[in-house]
Design a protein around this motif. Structure first.
Motif, PDB file in Angstrom:
ATOM      1  N   MET A 187       0.838  -1.192   0.000  1.00 17.64           N
ATOM      2  CA  MET A 187       0.000   0.000   0.000  1.00 17.64           C
ATOM      3  C   MET A 187       0.876   1.247   0.000  1.00 17.64           C
ATOM      4  O   MET A 187       1.905   1.292   0.674  1.00 17.64           O
ATOM      5  CB  MET A 187      -0.904   0.026   1.235  1.00 17.64           C
ATOM      6  CG  MET A 187      -1.855   1.210   1.311  1.00 17.64           C
ATOM      7  SD  MET A 187      -2.883   1.138   2.808  1.00 17.64           S
ATOM      8  CE  MET A 187      -3.858   2.618   2.602  1.00 17.64           C
ATOM      9  N   LYS A 188       0.494   2.234  -0.764  1.00 17.74           N
ATOM     10  CA  LYS A 188       1.233   3.490  -0.792  1.00 17.74           C
ATOM     11  C   LYS A 188       1.256   4.115   0.602  1.00 17.74           C
ATOM     12  O   LYS A 188       0.265   4.083   1.325  1.00 17.74           O
ATOM     13  CB  LYS A 188       0.576   4.444  -1.778  1.00 17.74           C
ATOM     14  CG  LYS A 188       1.244   5.816  -1.864  1.00 17.74           C
ATOM     15  CD  LYS A 188       0.509   6.707  -2.846  1.00 17.74           C
ATOM     16  CE  LYS A 188       1.118   8.091  -2.877  1.00 17.74           C
ATOM     17  NZ  LYS A 188       0.405   8.997  -3.807  1.00 17.74           N
ATOM     18  N   GLN A 189       2.409   4.679   0.966  1.00 21.42           N
ATOM     19  CA  GLN A 189       2.526   5.330   2.261  1.00 21.42           C
ATOM     20  C   GLN A 189       2.091   6.788   2.160  1.00 21.42           C
ATOM     21  O   GLN A 189       2.484   7.501   1.228  1.00 21.42           O
ATOM     22  CB  GLN A 189       3.969   5.241   2.753  1.00 21.42           C
ATOM     23  CG  GLN A 189       4.436   3.813   2.995  1.00 21.42           C
ATOM     24  CD  GLN A 189       3.602   3.099   4.042  1.00 21.42           C
ATOM     25  OE1 GLN A 189       3.398   3.615   5.139  1.00 21.42           O
ATOM     26  NE2 GLN A 189       3.102   1.929   3.706  1.00 21.42           N
TER      27      GLN A 189
ATOM     28  N   ARG B  10      -1.055 -10.833   3.752  1.00 21.46           N
ATOM     29  CA  ARG B  10      -0.477  -9.527   3.408  1.00 21.46           C
ATOM     30  C   ARG B  10      -0.680  -9.149   1.941  1.00 21.46           C
ATOM     31  O   ARG B  10      -1.071  -8.008   1.647  1.00 21.46           O
ATOM     32  CB  ARG B  10       1.006  -9.514   3.789  1.00 21.46           C
ATOM     33  CG  ARG B  10       1.796  -8.306   3.287  1.00 21.46           C
ATOM     34  CD  ARG B  10       1.350  -7.010   3.981  1.00 21.46           C
ATOM     35  NE  ARG B  10       1.964  -5.850   3.339  1.00 21.46           N
ATOM     36  CZ  ARG B  10       3.160  -5.354   3.638  1.00 21.46           C
ATOM     37  NH1 ARG B  10       3.887  -5.917   4.601  1.00 21.46           N
ATOM     38  NH2 ARG B  10       3.637  -4.310   3.017  1.00 21.46           N
ATOM     39  N   PRO B  11      -0.435 -10.048   0.963  1.00 17.66           N
ATOM     40  CA  PRO B  11      -0.650  -9.660  -0.438  1.00 17.66           C
ATOM     41  C   PRO B  11      -2.106  -9.297  -0.742  1.00 17.66           C
ATOM     42  O   PRO B  11      -2.360  -8.436  -1.594  1.00 17.66           O
ATOM     43  CB  PRO B  11      -0.212 -10.895  -1.222  1.00 17.66           C
ATOM     44  CG  PRO B  11       0.722 -11.626  -0.310  1.00 17.66           C
ATOM     45  CD  PRO B  11       0.167 -11.392   1.066  1.00 17.66           C
TER      46      PRO B  11
ATOM     47  N   ASP C 131      -2.518  -5.642   0.395  1.00 14.93           N
ATOM     48  CA  ASP C 131      -1.859  -4.677  -0.477  1.00 14.93           C
ATOM     49  C   ASP C 131      -2.711  -4.394  -1.715  1.00 14.93           C
ATOM     50  O   ASP C 131      -2.833  -3.243  -2.146  1.00 14.93           O
ATOM     51  CB  ASP C 131      -0.484  -5.201  -0.898  1.00 14.93           C
ATOM     52  CG  ASP C 131       0.550  -5.090   0.216  1.00 14.93           C
ATOM     53  OD1 ASP C 131       0.314  -4.317   1.167  1.00 14.93           O
ATOM     54  OD2 ASP C 131       1.577  -5.774   0.127  1.00 14.93           O
ATOM     55  N   THR C 132      -3.292  -5.449  -2.266  1.00 12.85           N
ATOM     56  CA  THR C 132      -4.158  -5.274  -3.434  1.00 12.85           C
ATOM     57  C   THR C 132      -5.458  -4.588  -3.040  1.00 12.85           C
ATOM     58  O   THR C 132      -5.897  -3.633  -3.700  1.00 12.85           O
ATOM     59  CB  THR C 132      -4.467  -6.632  -4.081  1.00 12.85           C
ATOM     60  OG1 THR C 132      -3.247  -7.272  -4.462  1.00 12.85           O
ATOM     61  CG2 THR C 132      -5.341  -6.455  -5.315  1.00 12.85           C
TER      62      THR C 132
ATOM     63  N   SER D 109      -5.205  -0.836  -2.178  1.00 15.49           N
ATOM     64  CA  SER D 109      -4.803  -0.010  -3.308  1.00 15.49           C
ATOM     65  C   SER D 109      -5.970   0.245  -4.261  1.00 15.49           C
ATOM     66  O   SER D 109      -5.857   1.041  -5.190  1.00 15.49           O
ATOM     67  CB  SER D 109      -3.659  -0.677  -4.082  1.00 15.49           C
ATOM     68  OG  SER D 109      -4.109  -1.847  -4.749  1.00 15.49           O
TER      69      SER D 109
ATOM     70  N   GLU E 143       1.557  -5.491  12.299  1.00  8.52           N
ATOM     71  CA  GLU E 143       1.874  -5.310  10.885  1.00  8.52           C
ATOM     72  C   GLU E 143       0.753  -4.572  10.150  1.00  8.52           C
ATOM     73  O   GLU E 143       1.015  -3.739   9.278  1.00  8.52           O
ATOM     74  CB  GLU E 143       2.136  -6.666  10.227  1.00  8.52           C
ATOM     75  CG  GLU E 143       3.425  -7.323  10.650  1.00  8.52           C
ATOM     76  CD  GLU E 143       4.652  -6.569  10.137  1.00  8.52           C
ATOM     77  OE1 GLU E 143       4.582  -5.980   9.042  1.00  8.52           O
ATOM     78  OE2 GLU E 143       5.683  -6.569  10.840  1.00  8.52           O
TER      79      GLU E 143
ATOM     80  N   ASN F 149       1.377  -0.934   8.361  1.00 10.02           N
ATOM     81  CA  ASN F 149       1.260  -0.828   6.909  1.00 10.02           C
ATOM     82  C   ASN F 149       0.009  -0.107   6.442  1.00 10.02           C
ATOM     83  O   ASN F 149       0.022   0.485   5.358  1.00 10.02           O
ATOM     84  CB  ASN F 149       1.302  -2.226   6.294  1.00 10.02           C
ATOM     85  CG  ASN F 149       2.680  -2.847   6.351  1.00 10.02           C
ATOM     86  OD1 ASN F 149       3.546  -2.528   5.548  1.00 10.02           O
ATOM     87  ND2 ASN F 149       2.899  -3.721   7.334  1.00 10.02           N
ATOM     88  N   TYR F 150      -1.062  -0.145   7.225  1.00  8.89           N
ATOM     89  CA  TYR F 150      -2.322   0.495   6.835  1.00  8.89           C
ATOM     90  C   TYR F 150      -2.840   1.325   8.013  1.00  8.89           C
ATOM     91  O   TYR F 150      -3.918   1.054   8.553  1.00  8.89           O
ATOM     92  CB  TYR F 150      -3.348  -0.573   6.414  1.00  8.89           C
ATOM     93  CG  TYR F 150      -2.727  -1.715   5.638  1.00  8.89           C
ATOM     94  CD1 TYR F 150      -2.251  -1.525   4.340  1.00  8.89           C
ATOM     95  CD2 TYR F 150      -2.577  -2.976   6.221  1.00  8.89           C
ATOM     96  CE1 TYR F 150      -1.658  -2.564   3.635  1.00  8.89           C
ATOM     97  CE2 TYR F 150      -1.982  -4.014   5.531  1.00  8.89           C
ATOM     98  CZ  TYR F 150      -1.525  -3.808   4.241  1.00  8.89           C
ATOM     99  OH  TYR F 150      -0.925  -4.841   3.556  1.00  8.89           O
TER     100      TYR F 150
END
Length: 261
Positions: free
Chosen positions: A1-3, A57-58, A61-62, A65, A91, A95-96
């Motif tokens: 994911m974009k920060q 996790r994958p 991320d998808t 986004s 985590e 990350n989010y």
């Protein structure tokens, strides 16, 4: 994911994303209780154990986004049965950070997992929801006392809220579970109801599920393949229209928007 630099940046960047108010995922399939007609089928000892963070996790991320999720919920079964749950929480928030993380627990294992309070203080934007299956039991009373004494709370809309860390805490009454199938495990059959009428009485109207990288209307649908597989019913012709009904996170933008709508 974009920060993102801050929450406002995140909200601006995702403003045009399809939006889901609440999305759940099963982090463990077992439970410490066996509530009859559990909507997640965790009342019989479902196979599968727990979901590893690196597996999920994958998906996230998808997902993040492409979709704005207001509140993402870790459910089970009983989430505290997942030995990686602290890793999941830390985590996820690393990350989010601008997605509210909810955890739904019956509280029976809280005494071994008070790290969740440290995470609430460190990261913020965590919603702890405990189900009052056994009110008055010492484990439940001790848990509630520990949570209430850790933070300064005000009551907003029937639940506790902490402004400093943006935390929510709710003691939820246990609903009457609605049996979503005819018969019993091993001989389950779908109801032959009108879909519109069935949806009107469904108690999972706003509880979509992310399971194995696919989006489902609810956990009763999303976990169907697992419960049928556990009871040798995957080839049952009556269930075929309900299986493989999830939407892949790699779907088109049009498919994703239609699903969210």
């Amino acid at each position: 994911m974009k920060q993102y630099l801050c929450a406002d940046d995140y909200l601006t960047a995702t403003n045009n994303f399809p939006r889901i108010p609440l999305l759940e995922t099963m982090v463990t399939y077992a439970c410490t209780l066996s509530c009859r007609w559990c909507t997640n089928y965790s009342d019989y000892g479902m196979s599968g154990g727990y979901v590893k963070w690196q597996t999920a996790r994958p998906w996230f991320d998808t997902l993040f986004s492409r979709v704005r999720v207001d509140c993402f919920s870790l459910i089970g079964g009983e989430p505290f049965l997942n030995p990686e749950l602290e890793t999941w929480v830390r985590e996820f928030k690393e990350n989010y950070p601008y997605v509210t993380l909810m955890m739904l627990t019956n509280g029976q294992l809280f005494h071994k997992n008070k790290w969740i309070l440290d995470c609430m203080e460190q990261y913020g934007m965590i919603f702890l929801k405990v189900t009052e299956h056994q009110p008055g039991q010492p484990y439940f009373t001790d848990m509630v006392d520990a949570i209430l004494s850790r933070f300064d709370w005000e009551i907003v809309d029937g639940r506790y809220f902490n402004q400093k860390h943006i935390l929510d805490f709710e003691i939820a009454k246990v609903p009457t579970f609605m049996k979503t199938y005819r018969g019993e495990y091993g001989a389950m059959k779908p109801y032959d109801n009108d879909p519109t009428q069935a949806f009107r009485i469904c108690n999972q109207q706003i509880c979509p599920l992310l399971e194995d990288g696919r989006l489902y209307k609810c956990s009763s649908v999303g976990m169907l393949h697992r419960v049928l597989g556990d009871h040798d019913q995957l080839d049952d012709l009556d269930w075929q229209p309900y299986l493989n009904s999830g939407l892949s996170l790699d779907c088109s933008d049009q498919e994703l928007q239609a699903w969210v709508d």
